[in-house]
Design a protein around this motif. Structure first.
Motif, mmCIF file in Angstrom:
data_model
loop_
_atom_site.group_PDB
_atom_site.id
_atom_site.type_symbol
_atom_site.label_atom_id
_atom_site.label_comp_id
_atom_site.label_asym_id
_atom_site.label_seq_id
_atom_site.Cartn_x
_atom_site.Cartn_y
_atom_site.Cartn_z
ATOM 1 N N GLU A 1 0.284 -1.097 0.204
ATOM 2 C CA GLU A 1 0.089 0.080 0.390
ATOM 3 C C GLU A 1 1.243 1.566 -0.158
ATOM 4 O OE1 GLU A 1 -2.985 -0.107 -0.250
ATOM 5 O OE2 GLU A 1 -3.449 -2.561 -0.456
ATOM 6 N N THR A 2 -0.118 1.826 -0.296
ATOM 7 C CA THR A 2 0.726 3.537 -0.739
ATOM 8 C C THR A 2 -0.147 4.856 -0.035
ATOM 9 O OG1 THR A 2 0.672 3.890 -3.176
ATOM 10 C CG2 THR A 2 2.946 3.056 -2.676
ATOM 11 N N PRO A 3 0.261 5.905 0.569
ATOM 12 C CA PRO A 3 0.026 6.805 1.044
ATOM 13 C C PRO A 3 -1.084 7.780 -0.415
ATOM 14 C CG PRO A 3 1.490 6.779 2.421
ATOM 15 C CD PRO A 3 2.254 5.905 1.058
ATOM 16 N N LYS A 4 -1.925 7.591 -0.430
ATOM 17 C CA LYS A 4 -2.395 7.891 -2.027
ATOM 18 C C LYS A 4 -3.632 9.397 -1.516
ATOM 19 C CE LYS A 4 -4.844 4.914 -1.490
ATOM 20 N NZ LYS A 4 -3.963 3.840 -1.579
ATOM 21 N N VAL A 5 -3.426 10.826 -1.711
ATOM 22 C CA VAL A 5 -4.235 12.240 -2.137
ATOM 23 C C VAL A 5 -5.149 11.992 -1.600
ATOM 24 C CG1 VAL A 5 -3.578 13.190 -4.186
ATOM 25 C CG2 VAL A 5 -4.003 15.253 -2.454
ATOM 26 N N LEU A 6 -6.091 13.548 -0.723
ATOM 27 C CA LEU A 6 -7.662 12.998 -0.705
ATOM 28 C C LEU A 6 -8.180 13.215 -1.613
ATOM 29 C CD1 LEU A 6 -10.280 12.466 0.519
ATOM 30 C CD2 LEU A 6 -9.862 14.287 2.366
ATOM 31 N N THR A 7 -9.162 13.215 -3.250
ATOM 32 C CA THR A 7 -9.392 14.203 -3.579
ATOM 33 C C THR A 7 -10.725 13.690 -3.594
ATOM 34 O OG1 THR A 7 -9.990 12.121 -5.161
ATOM 35 C CG2 THR A 7 -7.976 12.847 -5.060
ATOM 36 N N PRO A 8 -11.944 14.770 -4.729
ATOM 37 C CA PRO A 8 -12.725 15.271 -3.866
ATOM 38 C C PRO A 8 -13.736 14.293 -4.703
ATOM 39 C CG PRO A 8 -12.149 17.202 -4.099
ATOM 40 C CD PRO A 8 -10.847 16.523 -4.680
ATOM 41 N N GLN A 9 -13.267 13.896 -5.760
ATOM 42 C CA GLN A 9 -13.458 12.626 -6.211
ATOM 43 C C GLN A 9 -13.673 11.426 -5.506
ATOM 44 O OE1 GLN A 9 -14.982 12.703 -10.107
ATOM 45 N NE2 GLN A 9 -16.413 11.222 -9.050
ATOM 46 N N ALA A 10 -12.662 10.987 -4.764
ATOM 47 C CA ALA A 10 -13.083 9.733 -4.149
ATOM 48 C C ALA A 10 -14.190 10.506 -3.128
ATOM 49 C CB ALA A 10 -11.530 9.647 -3.206
ATOM 50 N N VAL A 11 -14.251 11.298 -2.175
ATOM 51 C CA VAL A 11 -15.055 11.648 -1.758
ATOM 52 C C VAL A 11 -16.819 11.618 -2.115
ATOM 53 C CG1 VAL A 11 -16.513 13.464 -0.220
ATOM 54 C CG2 VAL A 11 -14.286 12.576 -0.234
ATOM 55 N N GLN A 12 -16.925 11.807 -3.611
ATOM 56 C CA GLN A 12 -17.658 12.191 -4.564
ATOM 57 C C GLN A 12 -17.938 9.964 -5.097
ATOM 58 O OE1 GLN A 12 -17.170 14.603 -7.803
ATOM 59 N NE2 GLN A 12 -18.645 15.598 -6.776
ATOM 60 N N ASP A 13 -17.382 9.405 -4.766
ATOM 61 C CA ASP A 13 -17.326 7.565 -5.201
ATOM 62 C C ASP A 13 -17.543 7.145 -4.211
ATOM 63 O OD1 ASP A 13 -16.844 9.084 -7.733
ATOM 64 O OD2 ASP A 13 -14.877 7.950 -8.139
ATOM 65 N N SER A 14 -18.198 7.677 -3.056
ATOM 66 C CA SER A 14 -18.186 6.754 -1.845
ATOM 67 C C SER A 14 -19.654 7.182 -1.381
ATOM 68 C CB SER A 14 -16.641 7.454 -0.652
ATOM 69 O OG SER A 14 -15.858 6.614 -1.445
ATOM 70 N N ASP A 15 -19.886 6.199 -0.677
ATOM 71 C CA ASP A 15 -21.066 6.050 0.253
ATOM 72 C C ASP A 15 -20.668 6.678 1.629
ATOM 73 O OD1 ASP A 15 -23.013 5.161 -2.140
ATOM 74 O OD2 ASP A 15 -22.328 2.978 -1.431
ATOM 75 N N VAL A 16 -20.168 6.201 1.759
ATOM 76 C CA VAL A 16 -19.633 6.216 3.675
ATOM 77 C C VAL A 16 -18.584 6.854 3.415
ATOM 78 C CG1 VAL A 16 -19.251 5.604 5.970
ATOM 79 C CG2 VAL A 16 -21.255 4.582 4.453
ATOM 80 N N VAL A 17 -18.321 8.258 4.576
ATOM 81 C CA VAL A 17 -16.618 9.128 4.530
ATOM 82 C C VAL A 17 -16.076 8.398 5.754
ATOM 83 C CG1 VAL A 17 -15.120 10.721 4.183
ATOM 84 C CG2 VAL A 17 -17.111 9.820 2.760
ATOM 85 N N ILE A 18 -14.734 8.100 6.082
ATOM 86 C CA ILE A 18 -14.927 7.709 7.388
ATOM 87 C C ILE A 18 -13.349 8.979 7.833
ATOM 88 C CG2 ILE A 18 -14.395 6.068 9.726
ATOM 89 C CD1 ILE A 18 -17.008 6.195 8.530
ATOM 90 N N THR A 19 -13.931 10.236 9.277
ATOM 91 C CA THR A 19 -12.420 10.208 8.893
ATOM 92 C C THR A 19 -11.906 9.841 10.378
ATOM 93 O OG1 THR A 19 -13.139 12.636 10.346
ATOM 94 C CG2 THR A 19 -13.410 12.659 7.341
ATOM 95 N N MET A 20 -11.071 10.674 10.454
ATOM 96 C CA MET A 20 -10.144 9.684 11.364
ATOM 97 C C MET A 20 -8.964 10.599 11.715
ATOM 98 S SD MET A 20 -8.990 6.226 10.736
ATOM 99 C CE MET A 20 -9.785 4.547 10.329
#
Length: 136
Positions: A64-83
């Motif tokens: 695994e490699t760290p990935k940058v958060l994009t608005p598209q990733a949020v739009q494509d997800s039903d549930v967003v878990i922030t930590m």
């Protein structure tokens, strides 16, 4: 986009908590859920203590490699878990948002990461049960 529920795990560096959560959900759901992870300020690599802690429970996250958060990733997800990423995560109406307050494993040894890992697993199991039972 698929019809299966999708979950995005977000933490600042996408190197510890969000990586462990994504790996647990991917492993435990056996592909029944779409899983993503990202960070608002991604690190260069996944936390070695998180890698070791996950290896102890039979899950390999070395690739695994760290990935940058994009608005598209949020739009494509039903549930967003922030930590711990606060308000750096974009908000879109109609998404389910949860903030999991968890210790940050950054800079800690595997002994300190184990309880964080175990708490993440507990929360992931609860989330998975909710999402998979919602489809029935």
């Amino acid at each position: 986009m698929s019809d299966m529920p999708s979950v995005l795990f977000v933490c600042v560096h996408n190197a510890g908590r969000s990586q462990m959560a994504a790996a647990f959900l991917q492993h435990l759901s056996a592909g029944a859920l779409e899983v993503r992870s990202a960070g608002s300020e991604p690190a260069d690599q996944v936390n070695p203590a998180a890698v070791e802690a996950m290896r102890e429970v039979g899950i390999d996250i070395t690739a695994e490699t760290p990935k940058v958060l994009t608005p598209q990733a949020v739009q494509d997800s039903d549930v967003v878990i922030t930590m711990g990423c606060g308000d750096t995560c974009p908000f879109y109406p109609g998404k389910r948002y949860e903030d999991w307050v968890l210790d940050d494993p950054a800079g800690k040894g595997v002994e300190a990461v184990r309880p964080i890992r175990d708490e993440i697993r507990r929360r992931v199991e609860t989330l998975m049960a909710e999402l998979l039972n919602a489809d029935r």
